[in-house]
Scaffold this motif. Structure first.
Motif, PDB file in Angstrom:
ATOM      1  N   ASP A 121      42.552  34.771  32.254  1.00 35.65           N
ATOM      2  CA  ASP A 121      43.730  35.029  32.206  1.00 35.65           C
ATOM      3  C   ASP A 121      44.513  34.166  31.033  1.00 35.65           C
ATOM      4  OD1 ASP A 121      45.170  32.517  33.676  1.00 35.65           O
ATOM      5  OD2 ASP A 121      43.289  33.106  34.733  1.00 35.65           O
ATOM      6  N   CYS A 191      48.173  42.630  33.207  1.00 31.26           N
ATOM      7  CA  CYS A 191      46.955  42.720  33.954  1.00 31.26           C
ATOM      8  C   CYS A 191      45.766  42.686  33.099  1.00 31.26           C
ATOM      9  CB  CYS A 191      47.109  43.543  35.016  1.00 31.26           C
ATOM     10  SG  CYS A 191      48.102  43.188  36.626  1.00 31.26           S
ATOM     11  N   GLU A 197      35.248  40.608  39.215  1.00 31.20           N
ATOM     12  CA  GLU A 197      36.366  40.106  39.725  1.00 31.20           C
ATOM     13  C   GLU A 197      37.391  40.886  40.500  1.00 31.20           C
ATOM     14  OE1 GLU A 197      37.452  36.262  38.311  1.00 31.20           O
ATOM     15  OE2 GLU A 197      35.907  36.431  36.748  1.00 31.20           O
ATOM     16  N   ILE A 200      43.157  41.063  37.903  1.00 28.29           N
ATOM     17  CA  ILE A 200      43.963  39.645  37.983  1.00 28.29           C
ATOM     18  C   ILE A 200      45.255  39.909  36.936  1.00 28.29           C
ATOM     19  CG2 ILE A 200      43.661  37.331  37.038  1.00 28.29           C
ATOM     20  CD1 ILE A 200      40.533  37.834  37.339  1.00 28.29           C
ATOM     21  N   PRO A 205      48.040  34.407  37.628  1.00 26.32           N
ATOM     22  CA  PRO A 205      46.589  34.402  38.097  1.00 26.32           C
ATOM     23  C   PRO A 205      46.394  33.959  39.450  1.00 26.32           C
ATOM     24  CG  PRO A 205      46.965  32.651  36.602  1.00 26.32           C
ATOM     25  CD  PRO A 205      48.208  33.379  36.591  1.00 26.32           C
ATOM     26  N   LYS A 208      47.354  37.578  44.246  1.00 27.24           N
ATOM     27  CA  LYS A 208      46.540  38.837  44.333  1.00 27.24           C
ATOM     28  C   LYS A 208      47.152  39.894  43.533  1.00 27.24           C
ATOM     29  CE  LYS A 208      43.070  38.529  47.892  1.00 27.24           C
ATOM     30  NZ  LYS A 208      42.517  39.215  49.165  1.00 27.24           N
ATOM     31  N   ARG A 234      45.461  33.561  45.462  1.00 23.67           N
ATOM     32  CA  ARG A 234      44.173  33.620  45.102  1.00 23.67           C
ATOM     33  C   ARG A 234      43.793  32.363  44.267  1.00 23.67           C
ATOM     34  NH1 ARG A 234      41.382  34.801  40.173  1.00 23.67           N
ATOM     35  NH2 ARG A 234      39.637  36.209  40.433  1.00 23.67           N
ATOM     36  N   SER A 250      35.868  31.994  41.409  1.00 17.71           N
ATOM     37  CA  SER A 250      37.057  31.797  42.123  1.00 17.71           C
ATOM     38  C   SER A 250      36.828  31.829  43.572  1.00 17.71           C
ATOM     39  CB  SER A 250      38.013  32.927  41.542  1.00 17.71           C
ATOM     40  OG  SER A 250      37.542  34.181  41.841  1.00 17.71           O
ATOM     41  N   THR A 252      38.943  33.239  46.888  1.00 17.00           N
ATOM     42  CA  THR A 252      40.172  34.119  47.550  1.00 17.00           C
ATOM     43  C   THR A 252      40.439  33.910  48.945  1.00 17.00           C
ATOM     44  OG1 THR A 252      39.445  35.800  46.098  1.00 17.00           O
ATOM     45  CG2 THR A 252      40.814  36.196  47.771  1.00 17.00           C
TER      46      THR A 252
END
Length: 256
Positions: A121, A191, A197, A200, A205, A208, A234, A250, A252
């Motif tokens: 991001d 986005c 993934e 995002i 970021p 969700k 997230r 990451s 979640t």
């Protein structure tokens, strides 16, 4: 601009694959390829060994949103639009003054993939302009899509009859290929989509991006819209050390 990738590579959001009314009229990958080739004499098609492909034509191209493509180090990028800060980005990535927007995106992706100390991001947020792009890393078999936060450049996607993901800046092509399994790629809050993934938001970021599905009485879905869920988090793992690559790591979790 068109890209078609099989389900196991693209891993599209499950909301795009729900049963929609009129699903019997969807196209297969081969039929989509025939559709894009009809009447486009300047079409350049990039084929992959499994039959997936990306294609570029300058037909119906808007002067304010030109299309370009580049293949570098087994990475193919088709870029739609322009960047305001190309000079700054060329210096940042050590590129020549002739480097195009598509080349800049590929270089940014390579840095992100190989040695970036910050997530995707942050890389996309540095792109200032009117743009959408589709990038495929054929060596890593990873797909990367993004669209600017204002939605100035077109990008649409959907799922075809055989489960393939279809992406294009021409909504007519996606609608003919995917029927009601078609929707604009989300742009509110900016986005990006990575096949490993999912969706995002590069402005939010930590939140969700969810697909909101509208259902009819018969149980079929009639539309899907993706939007940032500001109530669902997230969480990213905190980075420790500048030499670690946290670009694709990451965790979640669900918020209240």
């Amino acid at each position: 601009m068109l890209a078609v990738f099989e389900n196991k590579i693209a891993n599209p959001p499950e909301e795009l694959s729900l049963p929609f009314k009129g699903s019997e009229n969807l196209k297969t990958k081969e039929e989509v390829a025939a559709l894009i080739g009809s009447g486009r004499t300047d079409l350049t098609r990039y084929m992959f060994c499994n039959g997936d492909f990306m294609a570029l034509s300058h037909q119906d191209e808007h002067a304010t949103c030109p299309r370009s493509s580049v293949v570098m180090d087994d990475i193919l990028c088709i870029f739609n639009g322009y960047l305001h800060n190309t000079c700054d980005l060329r210096r940042r990535y050590g590129l020549s003054r002739q480097a195009t927007e598509a080349m800049i995106v590929v270089e940014a992706y390579k840095v992100l993939r190989d040695r970036a100390p910050y997530p995707a991001d942050q890389v996309i947020k540095e792109l200032d302009g009117k743009f959408s792009f589709t990038l495929f890393d054929s060596k890593a078999t990873k797909l990367f899509l993004a669209r600017d936060r204002s939605g100035s450049a077109e990008l649409h996607w959907g799922v075809a009859a055989d489960g393939c993901l279809v992406c294009s800046d021409d909504p007519g092509i996606v609608r003919k290929s995917c029927g009601d399994r078609y929707t604009p790629f989300p742009s509110v809050a900016g986005c990006l989509f990575k096949s490993e993934e999912g969706l995002i938001s590069f402005d939010h970021p930590l939140n969700k991006v969810r697909g909101i599905v509208r259902e009819e009485d018969e149980g079929y879905s009639s539309a899907v819209i993706f939007q940032v869920d500001l109530l669902t988090w997230r969480y990213s793992i905190p980075r420790r050390g500048s030499d670690a690559n946290w670009a694709s790591v990451s965790v979640t979790t669900e918020g209240d």
